[in-house]
Scaffold this motif. Sequence first.
Motif, PDB file in Angstrom:
ATOM      1  N   ILE A  11       0.853  -1.188   0.000  1.00 18.38           N
ATOM      2  CA  ILE A  11       0.000   0.000   0.000  1.00 18.38           C
ATOM      3  C   ILE A  11       0.887   1.236   0.000  1.00 18.38           C
ATOM      4  N   THR A  12       0.542   2.189  -0.859  1.00 21.46           N
ATOM      5  CA  THR A  12       1.282   3.452  -0.911  1.00 21.46           C
ATOM      6  C   THR A  12       0.285   4.607  -1.021  1.00 21.46           C
ATOM      7  N   LYS A  13       0.750   5.763  -0.588  1.00 24.72           N
ATOM      8  CA  LYS A  13      -0.132   6.938  -0.627  1.00 24.72           C
ATOM      9  C   LYS A  13       0.626   8.076  -1.303  1.00 24.72           C
ATOM     10  N   ASP A  14       0.038   8.648  -2.328  1.00 24.24           N
ATOM     11  CA  ASP A  14       0.625   9.776  -3.039  1.00 24.24           C
ATOM     12  C   ASP A  14      -0.133  11.018  -2.602  1.00 24.24           C
ATOM     13  N   ASN A  15       0.418  11.737  -1.642  1.00 24.13           N
ATOM     14  CA  ASN A  15      -0.292  12.907  -1.108  1.00 24.13           C
ATOM     15  C   ASN A  15      -0.361  14.045  -2.119  1.00 24.13           C
ATOM     16  N   ALA A  16       0.626  14.125  -2.989  1.00 23.55           N
ATOM     17  CA  ALA A  16       0.645  15.222  -3.964  1.00 23.55           C
ATOM     18  C   ALA A  16      -0.515  15.108  -4.945  1.00 23.55           C
ATOM     19  N   ASP A  17      -0.761  13.887  -5.401  1.00 22.82           N
ATOM     20  CA  ASP A  17      -1.827  13.674  -6.384  1.00 22.82           C
ATOM     21  C   ASP A  17      -3.104  13.134  -5.762  1.00 22.82           C
ATOM     22  N   ASN A  18      -3.058  12.906  -4.438  1.00 20.36           N
ATOM     23  CA  ASN A  18      -4.249  12.434  -3.731  1.00 20.36           C
ATOM     24  C   ASN A  18      -4.718  11.064  -4.206  1.00 20.36           C
ATOM     25  N   TYR A  19      -3.790  10.123  -4.213  1.00 17.70           N
ATOM     26  CA  TYR A  19      -4.119   8.757  -4.585  1.00 17.70           C
ATOM     27  C   TYR A  19      -3.577   7.803  -3.519  1.00 17.70           C
ATOM     28  N   VAL A  20      -4.291   6.703  -3.354  1.00 12.48           N
ATOM     29  CA  VAL A  20      -3.814   5.573  -2.569  1.00 12.48           C
ATOM     30  C   VAL A  20      -3.826   4.360  -3.492  1.00 12.48           C
ATOM     31  N   TYR A  21      -2.763   3.588  -3.433  1.00 10.98           N
ATOM     32  CA  TYR A  21      -2.633   2.436  -4.319  1.00 10.98           C
ATOM     33  C   TYR A  21      -2.474   1.155  -3.515  1.00 10.98           C
ATOM     34  N   LEU A  22      -2.896   0.069  -4.126  1.00  4.84           N
ATOM     35  CA  LEU A  22      -2.608  -1.258  -3.591  1.00  4.84           C
ATOM     36  C   LEU A  22      -1.986  -2.067  -4.721  1.00  4.84           C
ATOM     37  N   GLN A  23      -0.695  -2.272  -4.635  1.00  2.64           N
ATOM     38  CA  GLN A  23       0.004  -3.114  -5.600  1.00  2.64           C
ATOM     39  C   GLN A  23      -0.135  -4.553  -5.142  1.00  2.64           C
ATOM     40  N   MET A  24      -0.699  -5.379  -6.014  1.00  3.01           N
ATOM     41  CA  MET A  24      -0.965  -6.773  -5.677  1.00  3.01           C
ATOM     42  C   MET A  24      -0.115  -7.647  -6.585  1.00  3.01           C
ATOM     43  N   ASP A  25       0.848  -8.343  -6.018  1.00  5.54           N
ATOM     44  CA  ASP A  25       1.730  -9.241  -6.769  1.00  5.54           C
ATOM     45  C   ASP A  25       1.525 -10.674  -6.320  1.00  5.54           C
ATOM     46  N   SER A  26       1.880 -11.587  -7.188  1.00  4.66           N
ATOM     47  CA  SER A  26       1.761 -13.021  -6.873  1.00  4.66           C
ATOM     48  C   SER A  26       0.372 -13.343  -6.326  1.00  4.66           C
ATOM     49  N   VAL A  27      -0.635 -12.867  -7.005  1.00  5.03           N
ATOM     50  CA  VAL A  27      -2.002 -13.030  -6.506  1.00  5.03           C
ATOM     51  C   VAL A  27      -2.413 -14.490  -6.524  1.00  5.03           C
ATOM     52  N   LYS A  28      -3.343 -14.809  -5.633  1.00  3.26           N
ATOM     53  CA  LYS A  28      -3.840 -16.174  -5.487  1.00  3.26           C
ATOM     54  C   LYS A  28      -5.363 -16.164  -5.629  1.00  3.26           C
ATOM     55  N   PRO A  29      -5.955 -17.310  -5.937  1.00  2.71           N
ATOM     56  CA  PRO A  29      -7.424 -17.368  -6.024  1.00  2.71           C
ATOM     57  C   PRO A  29      -8.111 -16.872  -4.760  1.00  2.71           C
ATOM     58  N   ASP A  30      -7.495 -17.073  -3.600  1.00  2.62           N
ATOM     59  CA  ASP A  30      -8.072 -16.603  -2.334  1.00  2.62           C
ATOM     60  C   ASP A  30      -8.111 -15.078  -2.234  1.00  2.62           C
ATOM     61  N   ASP A  31      -7.417 -14.387  -3.124  1.00  7.40           N
ATOM     62  CA  ASP A  31      -7.462 -12.920  -3.121  1.00  7.40           C
ATOM     63  C   ASP A  31      -8.686 -12.389  -3.848  1.00  7.40           C
ATOM     64  N   THR A  32      -9.445 -13.277  -4.452  1.00  9.63           N
ATOM     65  CA  THR A  32     -10.655 -12.860  -5.153  1.00  9.63           C
ATOM     66  C   THR A  32     -11.631 -12.195  -4.203  1.00  9.63           C
ATOM     67  N   GLY A  33     -12.185 -11.065  -4.637  1.00  6.99           N
ATOM     68  CA  GLY A  33     -13.160 -10.377  -3.802  1.00  6.99           C
ATOM     69  C   GLY A  33     -13.385  -8.961  -4.258  1.00  6.99           C
ATOM     70  N   MET A  34     -14.283  -8.279  -3.551  1.00  4.07           N
ATOM     71  CA  MET A  34     -14.524  -6.866  -3.789  1.00  4.07           C
ATOM     72  C   MET A  34     -13.604  -6.085  -2.862  1.00  4.07           C
ATOM     73  N   TYR A  35     -12.848  -5.186  -3.441  1.00  2.00           N
ATOM     74  CA  TYR A  35     -11.883  -4.406  -2.672  1.00  2.00           C
ATOM     75  C   TYR A  35     -12.397  -2.987  -2.497  1.00  2.00           C
ATOM     76  N   TYR A  36     -12.346  -2.525  -1.255  1.00  4.92           N
ATOM     77  CA  TYR A  36     -12.847  -1.204  -0.911  1.00  4.92           C
ATOM     78  C   TYR A  36     -11.726  -0.341  -0.343  1.00  4.92           C
ATOM     79  N   CYS A  37     -11.739   0.910  -0.744  1.00  4.64           N
ATOM     80  CA  CYS A  37     -10.848   1.904  -0.156  1.00  4.64           C
ATOM     81  C   CYS A  37     -11.566   2.505   1.051  1.00  4.64           C
ATOM     82  N   ALA A  38     -10.836   2.742   2.133  1.00  4.62           N
ATOM     83  CA  ALA A  38     -11.436   3.268   3.361  1.00  4.62           C
ATOM     84  C   ALA A  38     -10.592   4.416   3.893  1.00  4.62           C
ATOM     85  N   ALA A  39     -11.240   5.395   4.500  1.00  2.00           N
ATOM     86  CA  ALA A  39     -10.538   6.564   5.042  1.00  2.00           C
ATOM     87  C   ALA A  39     -11.000   6.859   6.459  1.00  2.00           C
TER      88      ALA A  39
END
Length: 126
Positions: free
Chosen positions: A69-97
């Motif tokens: 997880i990274t946060k770019d305060n200048a551009d106002n973005y939050v990212y989730l880089q997902m590598d080596s994903v697995k079937p168990d990672d399947t789902g609806m992903y929500y951003c929360a503040a």
Amino acid sequence: QVPLVESGGRSVQAGGSLRLSCTASGYTFTDYCMAWERQTSGKERETVAHIGSDGQTSYLDSVKGRFTITKDNADNYVYLQMDSVKPDDTGMYYCAAGRAVQAPDGTPNCLPATSWGQGTQVTVSS
């Protein structure tokens, strides 16, 4: 309420990578602690990754070493880089503040999340 908007969800094969993005117009993420949560079939919603106002991060054990997880305060973005994903990672992903606050001793702290986006679907096939 922060109007969060997620994007980047898609279908991907196991072992692949993708990056989720979250933004909100009119708000400054420096004032917030941010997180990615996911809802998978048959399970309670869980926090996958969290980043405080000081940049400190924490992760669900099952994604440690694979997600970032990274946060770019200048551009106002939050990212989730997902590598080596697995079937168990399947789902609806929500951003929360949640609002970032400061304890009396100056320690940065986070209030519970009070805003969520509509979610972005991630489907990992084996």
